[in-house]
Design a protein around this motif. Structure first.
Motif: not given
Length: 363
Positions: A106-119
């Protein structure tokens, strides 16, 4: 009732989707065991389910303070911060949690979401700055000043009729300065946390109720550049703005945010939710639609009964909620009464269904 018993009942209420009841039970358990990190972490999860994201962040922060090695507390904080669009703060919390529990995907999934939103935010920022340029020029003639604070920007007192300490703020184009008028406070009694759009201040003094000042801010800030100083008569907090937007208030205000962005020209249609990012969901409309569908939904059996109980609890007054909570806990989940006058006078005995026997759980 012991804290462990309240915690057990809170977990049962959570499993049954009685999230408000779960929060109430966790709160009672925390009052008995204020140093148990697990209780704060679990209450954070219940608050997330109720969409109380700011409260969830506060609970997660407390759990982390009590137990810095609790991975799920960082997960709760990360999820709540994502919901508040605080992606940088969320990513930091999630990366810390991932280092403690590398096997949790779950950490990997949410970190990926953060990266996408910040981009997305990074791609949108140049368009916002370009559209604001004609009206965002600041000259010495249009910067309001404060008496006694030359060229400091605007100042706005904040109503604090229910607060232990009075506070106010003023702003410059690049920062917001918040002042809490608290005299003689030791520096080690003050804890201040900065999020992308959250300011959390806690003052804990011996033999006094802790002072909590936690708000979702009007605009985003840069936590790494924020600072504060504890003086003999006040606490001064300097919030570095993420952009030069003029704050109409200290706290986030949906209506003010919409008005503020009304003059921003953009080729992309504006979403109804107060956000500058394209292709976002109108959360207010979606929430209203979901509530209507949930209300109109016809359920059978236990699902219908659970929905009925949730509606009673949600719309009930304080005495009715206390009666429901007390009867549910003391009867081991077999009785749910709304009559506080009756329930408040005695212990509620368990009442198992016909043909079944009530047994006490042995730990």
């Amino acid at each position: 009732m012991a804290s462990s018993d309240l915690e057990k009942k809170a977990k049962e209420a959570f499993i049954d989707d009685h999230f408000e009841l779960a929060v109430d039970l966790y709160t009672q358990a925390i009052a008995l065991s204020p140093s148990t990190a697990e209780l704060f972490s679990d209450r954070a999860q219940a608050n997330i389910k109720l969409q109380n994201f700011t409260e969830a962040v506060a609970d997660a922060n407390k759990a982390i303070e009590l137990d810095p090695a609790m991975a799920k507390a960082y997960l709760r904080k990360g999820v709540a911060c994502i919901k508040l669009e605080e992606y940088q703060t969320a990513k930091i919390a999630l990366e810390t949690g991932a280092s403690l529990a590398p096997e949790d995907f779950r950490f990997t999934k949410f970190i990926k979401e953060c990266d996408e939103r910040m981009a997305e935010e990074a791609a949108e920022l140049p368009k916002q700055l370009a559209s604001k340029a004609p009206t965002g020029v600041i000259t010495p003639n249009n910067i309001p000043t404060v008496v006694g604070l030359p060229n400091q920007g605007t100042t706005t007192p904040v109503s604090s009729t229910k607060s232990k300490y009075r506070h106010e703020f003023y702003q410059k184009p690049e920062e917001v300065v918040v002042t809490i008028f608290a005299k003689g406070i030791p520096t080690n009694s003050v804890v201040i946390d900065f999020g992308e759009q959250i300011l959390s201040v806690t003052i804990e003094l011996p033999n006094e109720e802790a002072y909590q000042f936690q708000h979702r801010l009007f605009g985003k800030i840069v936590p790494a550049k924020c600072r504060y100083i504890v003086m003999s008569t006040k606490i001064e907090i300097r919030l570095a703005k993420a952009d030069s937007t003029h704050w109409k208030s200290l706290e986030f205000n949906k209506d003010a945010a919409v008005v503020q962005k009304a003059n921003v020209k953009s080729e992309n249609p504006k979403p109804a939710y107060p956000s500058s990012k394209p292709r976002r969901v109108d959360w207010d409309k979606l929430e209203a639609q979901m509530k209507k569908e949930e209300k109109d939904e016809k359920l059978d059996g236990d699902a219908a009964l659970n929905k009925f109980f949730r509606e009673i609890y949600q719309d009930a007054d304080e005495d009715t909620r206390r009666a429901m909570s007390k009867s549910f806990v003391e009867s081991n989940g077999t009785v749910l009464s709304t009559n506080w006058k009756e329930v408040g006078l005695k212990k509620v005995e368990g009442s198992p269904p016909d043909g079944m026997e009530l047994k006490k759980w042995e730990y």
